[in-house]
Design an enzyme around this catalytic site. Structure first.
Site, PDB file in Angstrom:
ATOM      1  N   ASP A 221       0.852  -1.185   0.000  1.00 57.70           N
ATOM      2  CA  ASP A 221       0.000   0.000   0.000  1.00 57.70           C
ATOM      3  C   ASP A 221       0.891   1.240   0.000  1.00 57.70           C
ATOM      4  OD1 ASP A 221      -3.035   0.922   0.749  1.00 57.70           O
ATOM      5  OD2 ASP A 221      -1.561   2.255   1.673  1.00 57.70           O
ATOM      6  N   ASN A 229      -2.941  13.039  -3.467  1.00 51.73           N
ATOM      7  CA  ASN A 229      -4.048  13.508  -4.310  1.00 51.73           C
ATOM      8  C   ASN A 229      -4.570  14.860  -3.841  1.00 51.73           C
ATOM      9  OD1 ASN A 229      -4.240  11.456  -6.231  1.00 51.73           O
ATOM     10  ND2 ASN A 229      -5.534  10.175  -4.938  1.00 51.73           N
ATOM     11  N   GLU A 264      -4.697   2.369  -4.194  1.00 47.38           N
ATOM     12  CA  GLU A 264      -3.240   2.471  -4.115  1.00 47.38           C
ATOM     13  C   GLU A 264      -2.605   1.183  -3.637  1.00 47.38           C
ATOM     14  OE1 GLU A 264      -4.787   4.386  -0.236  1.00 47.38           O
ATOM     15  OE2 GLU A 264      -5.466   4.060  -2.300  1.00 47.38           O
TER      16      GLU A 264
END
Length: 359
Positions: A221, A229, A264
């Site tokens: 991860d 973002n 992700e």
């Protein structure tokens, strides 16, 4: 670690190699035919196989020793063969004796070459023109054998055209089906396998793992991805995922597989002998992600959790354990590798390598 390259992995290189071998073999056959003709009942040079041998030899040499495109070689061979057969047709039909049946067979060869090289519409026009020449010259003669061979030649031409066009349609549909299958099993952003494709690989591996062997599921991860973002925009977030995907693809060993599991998260199926090898493989992936860079962003880090098929009763249990170890790695400070069954670090003692701060 990059995957080993297979010989002729490039389809164009493979086709050039096969094309040159076929041309060389055809040259040898034509030479044999010329020798047989020369030693036959009526000795002498029969130019048809000689010209054919030279044509095939030229094609083989061009493909082997130059960078001329396959399309250029195809068209050059078709033009040369057409001119050669044209001269032979005129000479044969211009003599009192009936032309040998072999000449009609050579015309059939032109039909095959035309449909192999030209687009369907142009191939049909080319075939019609060749057949018209044979038909016009045959009808100017009075030979029943010629008419029979002409009719058979026409039938063969229709069959070649039908099979060629039908084969192209089947090939196009098959290519389209394969493309749709690939798209259905590929993550469009990273080009890796998607969750569906990897789940099928995991099911097969879990069902077929040999006795005494093992495989590991490595769940990765990207740390603080939401902050990337929010602070830098989704375009930068996509670049991070693409970079991590490219790094993992380059690092996995032959026989291992990597997929974008969702968001992700990435998942690696690694075939390992023991926990020591699993840690070495996972640490290499972790370091490679650390070394990856995206312009305008801080260093990328990731948390990794590892579970083993030999410790799980089911695939669902295996994935749950890998997910649990991943969240344990994140709870312990992120940017680290945790293997199933591994004891957590002693409280107050820093990890061997201090985590990098992404934000």
């Amino acid at each position: 670690m990059s995957r080993p390259r297979l010989p002729f992995a490039d389809p164009d290189a493979a086709r050039r190699h096969i094309y040159s071998l076929v041309a060389a073999l055809a040259c040898l056959i034509q030479v044999a035919v010329a020798v047989v003709d020369h030693l036959g009942p009526a000795p002498g040079v029969v130019w048809e196989p000689v010209v054919g041998a030279l044509l095939c030899l030229g094609a083989a040499a061009t493909l082997r020793y130059s960078r001329v495109s396959l399309s250029a070689v195809d068209h050059a061979v078709l033009v040369a063969a057409t001119l050669s057969v044209g001269v032979q047709v005129v000479q044969a039909f211009g003599t009192p004796a009936a032309p040998a049946p072999r000449l009609y067979f050579t015309g059939v060869f032109l039909f095959i070459a035309g449909f192999s090289i030209l687009p369907p519409r142009w191939a049909m026009l080319y075939t019609a023109a060749v057949y018209a020449v044979f038909g016009a010259l045959t009808l100017t003669r009075e030979a029943g054998q010629d008419l029979t061979l002409l009719a058979e030649m026409g039938l063969i031409g229709v069959l070649i055209g039908h099979l060629s066009i039908y084969g192209q349609q089947v090939s196009a549909k098959r290519a389209q089906t394969l493309l749709f299958q690939k798209l259905a099993l590929t993550d469009p952003l990273t080009g890796l396998d998607n969750r569906r494709a990897m789940y099928d690989r995991l099911k097969q591996a879990f069902a077929e793992v040999p006795q005494g062997q093992d495989f590991a599921v490595i769940m990765l991860d990207v740390d603080h991805f939401k902050q990337v973002n929010d602070r830098y925009g989704h375009d930068k977030g996509d670049q991070v995922l693409q970079q991590v995907g490219a790094v993992l693809r380059a690092q996995v060993r032959a026989g291992d597989h990597v997929a974008r599991w969702g968001g992700e998260e990435f998942l690696v199926l690694a075939r390992v002998r023991d926990e020591g090898e699993a840690r070495a493989v996972t640490t290499r992936l972790w370091r490679a992600v650390r070394d990856a860079q995206v312009e305008g962003l801080p260093p990328i880090t990731a948390s990794l959790g590892v579970a083993f098929a030999s410790h799980a009763d089911s695939l669902a249990g295996l994935l749950h354990r890998a997910d649990t170890e991943l969240y344990r790695a994140k709870a312990l400070g992120r940017d680290r590798v945790i293997l199933a069954g591994e004891a957590p670090p002693v409280p107050g003692r820093p990890p061997q390598e201090r985590p990098l701060s992404v934000m």
